[in-house]
Design a protein around this motif. Structure first.
Motif, PDB file in Angstrom:
ATOM      1  N   PRO A   2       1.017   3.019   5.823  1.00 44.38           N
ATOM      2  CA  PRO A   2       1.304   2.534   4.472  1.00 44.38           C
ATOM      3  C   PRO A   2       2.619   1.756   4.440  1.00 44.38           C
ATOM      4  O   PRO A   2       3.479   1.903   5.310  1.00 44.38           O
ATOM      5  CB  PRO A   2       1.393   3.823   3.646  1.00 44.38           C
ATOM      6  CG  PRO A   2       1.703   4.895   4.632  1.00 44.38           C
ATOM      7  CD  PRO A   2       1.037   4.492   5.911  1.00 44.38           C
ATOM      8  N   ASP A   3       2.757   0.937   3.425  1.00 49.83           N
ATOM      9  CA  ASP A   3       3.981   0.162   3.239  1.00 49.83           C
ATOM     10  C   ASP A   3       5.073   0.986   2.561  1.00 49.83           C
ATOM     11  O   ASP A   3       6.249   0.623   2.604  1.00 49.83           O
ATOM     12  CB  ASP A   3       3.696  -1.077   2.394  1.00 49.83           C
ATOM     13  CG  ASP A   3       2.668  -1.980   3.039  1.00 49.83           C
ATOM     14  OD1 ASP A   3       2.884  -2.384   4.200  1.00 49.83           O
ATOM     15  OD2 ASP A   3       1.636  -2.272   2.393  1.00 49.83           O
ATOM     16  N   ARG A  40       0.847  -1.201   0.000  1.00 43.81           N
ATOM     17  CA  ARG A  40       0.000   0.000   0.000  1.00 43.81           C
ATOM     18  C   ARG A  40       0.883   1.251   0.000  1.00 43.81           C
ATOM     19  O   ARG A  40       1.742   1.422   0.856  1.00 43.81           O
ATOM     20  CB  ARG A  40      -0.915  -0.009   1.216  1.00 43.81           C
ATOM     21  CG  ARG A  40      -1.939  -1.143   1.198  1.00 43.81           C
ATOM     22  CD  ARG A  40      -2.642  -1.332   2.524  1.00 43.81           C
ATOM     23  NE  ARG A  40      -1.696  -1.712   3.574  1.00 43.81           N
ATOM     24  CZ  ARG A  40      -1.356  -0.932   4.584  1.00 43.81           C
ATOM     25  NH1 ARG A  40      -1.878   0.279   4.713  1.00 43.81           N
ATOM     26  NH2 ARG A  40      -0.502  -1.350   5.495  1.00 43.81           N
ATOM     27  N   ARG A  53      -1.983   6.740  11.647  1.00 47.61           N
ATOM     28  CA  ARG A  53      -2.857   5.622  11.311  1.00 47.61           C
ATOM     29  C   ARG A  53      -2.349   4.312  11.927  1.00 47.61           C
ATOM     30  O   ARG A  53      -1.147   4.045  11.926  1.00 47.61           O
ATOM     31  CB  ARG A  53      -2.924   5.440   9.794  1.00 47.61           C
ATOM     32  CG  ARG A  53      -3.810   6.432   9.073  1.00 47.61           C
ATOM     33  CD  ARG A  53      -3.779   6.147   7.581  1.00 47.61           C
ATOM     34  NE  ARG A  53      -4.653   7.041   6.852  1.00 47.61           N
ATOM     35  CZ  ARG A  53      -4.717   7.095   5.519  1.00 47.61           C
ATOM     36  NH1 ARG A  53      -3.946   6.298   4.795  1.00 47.61           N
ATOM     37  NH2 ARG A  53      -5.538   7.933   4.926  1.00 47.61           N
ATOM     38  N   PRO A  54      -3.267   3.485  12.401  1.00 48.19           N
ATOM     39  CA  PRO A  54      -2.843   2.151  12.856  1.00 48.19           C
ATOM     40  C   PRO A  54      -2.392   1.276  11.691  1.00 48.19           C
ATOM     41  O   PRO A  54      -1.573   0.372  11.866  1.00 48.19           O
ATOM     42  CB  PRO A  54      -4.098   1.588  13.525  1.00 48.19           C
ATOM     43  CG  PRO A  54      -5.238   2.346  12.916  1.00 48.19           C
ATOM     44  CD  PRO A  54      -4.719   3.708  12.618  1.00 48.19           C
ATOM     45  N   ASP A  55      -2.941   1.522  10.506  1.00 48.14           N
ATOM     46  CA  ASP A  55      -2.546   0.772   9.310  1.00 48.14           C
ATOM     47  C   ASP A  55      -1.632   1.652   8.456  1.00 48.14           C
ATOM     48  O   ASP A  55      -2.007   2.155   7.415  1.00 48.14           O
ATOM     49  CB  ASP A  55      -3.765   0.308   8.509  1.00 48.14           C
ATOM     50  CG  ASP A  55      -4.636   1.476   8.052  1.00 48.14           C
ATOM     51  OD1 ASP A  55      -4.582   2.556   8.687  1.00 48.14           O
ATOM     52  OD2 ASP A  55      -5.356   1.314   7.052  1.00 48.14           O
ATOM     53  N   ASP A  97      -2.877   3.599  -2.385  1.00 48.79           N
ATOM     54  CA  ASP A  97      -3.833   3.562  -1.282  1.00 48.79           C
ATOM     55  C   ASP A  97      -4.306   4.951  -0.881  1.00 48.79           C
ATOM     56  O   ASP A  97      -5.498   5.157  -0.620  1.00 48.79           O
ATOM     57  CB  ASP A  97      -3.185   2.882  -0.073  1.00 48.79           C
ATOM     58  CG  ASP A  97      -4.086   2.841   1.141  1.00 48.79           C
ATOM     59  OD1 ASP A  97      -4.910   1.914   1.223  1.00 48.79           O
ATOM     60  OD2 ASP A  97      -3.975   3.743   2.008  1.00 48.79           O
TER      61      ASP A  97
END
Length: 371
Positions: A83-84, A20, A79-81, A47
């Motif tokens: 980006p990569d 992402r 963000r907890p998620d 993303d």
């Protein structure tokens, strides 16, 4: 037989989920280059686009209906998620702060050129990435221009003999100012052609012919009311003896050859710019059209020969290797998956910035700078 195939298929590893990617900035760099190339790369997924401008937010949503929009880069770090991969495609003054924030958060990052204002800042970012064990690369897309790839092949094949002089021009005819930070004279903006197009031609020269030992430059402000350099010449003496003469200009009423390379056996002359930027500006995408990406018509091929001008029929046409901007992000995706090297490193960017700093000093003080 079918059962056996099903068994083999079921035991095969599932394909990895796409990485992402968040792109910070949706101006020229973000909307024309990074977002389209990321979205066209296998293994990468666009993303998030970060922009506070409502108009650009709408443009991003129209182009990529499933993209998330963030008004501030701070949202990415919270963000907890996470980006990569974060791509910094915002104005030059923000490159170091955003890259620092991403690396500190442990997020791999690609930064558009120039990586920083100084070589020292570039080395600091490289050291930060090393300490964090995090990926850092610089988007020097013109290493994948069609003419550059063609010249690299000619050099590898020894077609020119011993290269003596390399001339590279990135010239435009833009007598009217466009405005914006790229033409600002404020030092913090890192505007002007020396750090813009100069980042490209210097990087290409260093890749082709190695480190610089001496730099001389002339930077001029030609257009009325202009604040930053818009007509610049850089001369580099490389450690191997090759001399590079590099021209970047917004005030060239007649455009010279993109490359003129003179060797002991032959010379190579190429006119015209790689077609990929124009294609991306028109909304074309790699792999989406009938014509192979990055190809140019035969009448634009450069010529290789000796003793006569290519404009009067001298030399033989050399098929141009197709340009391949998608190769940069394909290499980024591969490096992130395998832990391999970045396609363009921060150290390489620092070497380029050292030459740009020397050029600025040379022009300011009227001296030749020893590296």
């Amino acid at each position: 037989m079918n059962a056996s195939r099903a068994s083999v298929s079921s035991s095969a590893p599932a394909p990895a989920a796409p990485l992402r990617v968040a792109v910070i900035g949706y101006g020229l760099a973000g909307s024309v280059f990074h977002a389209p190339l990321v979205s066209a790369t296998d293994g990468l997924h666009l993303d998030t686009v970060v922009t506070s401008d409502p108009g650009r937010q709408a443009q991003a949503r129209e182009a990529y209906p499933d993209v998330r929009i963030a008004a501030s880069a701070d949202e990415l770090w919270q963000r907890p998620d996470a980006p990569d991969l974060v791509v910094v495609a915002s104005p030059n003054r923000t490159h170091v702060p955003f890259a620092t924030a991403a690396l500190t958060a442990g997020i791999p990052v690609v930064v558009d050129k120039p990586l920083a204002a100084t070589a020292a800042e570039a080395y600091e970012l490289a050291a930060l990435a090393e300490r964090a064990g995090t990926f850092l690369s610089v988007f020097q897309n013109r290493r994948w221009d069609n003419d550059f790839l063609t010249l690299r092949r000619l050099l590898a094949d020894g077609e020119l003999g011993e290269v003596q002089r390399f001339e590279s021009r990135y010239e435009r005819w833009r007598p009217q100012l466009k405005g914006g930070w790229r033409e600002s004279g404020a030092p913090e903006e890192i505007g002007g052609l020396l750090y813009d197009l100069g980042s490209h031609v210097v990087d290409q020269a260093l890749v082709l012919f190695g480190p610089a030992v001496r730099v001389y430059a002339e930077t001029d402000v030609r257009r009325p009311a202009a604040e930053a350099d818009d007509d610049t010449f850089i001369a580099i003496t490389h450690a191997n003896g090759v001399r590079s003469h590099l021209y970047v200009s917004a005030t060239a009423a007649q455009l010279g050859p993109r490359f003129r390379v003179l060797g002991s056996r032959a010379g190579y002359v190429k006119y015209g710019l790689d077609p990929q930027e124009a294609a991306l500006r028109e909304g074309l995408r790699p792999g989406a059209g009938e014509q192979p990406w990055g190809e140019e018509p035969e009448h634009l091929w450069g010529r290789l020969g000796s003793g006569e001008s290519p404009l009067t029929g001298g030399g033989l046409p050399v098929p141009t290797v197709p340009g391949d901007y998608p190769a940069y992000y394909a290499a980024v995706a591969a490096a992130l998956r395998t832990g391999g090297p970045a396609p363009v490193t921060a150290e390489e960017a620092a070497h380029c910035l050292a030459v740009l700093e020397a050029a600025r000093r040379s022009s300011r003080d009227g001296v030749t700078v020893e590296m």
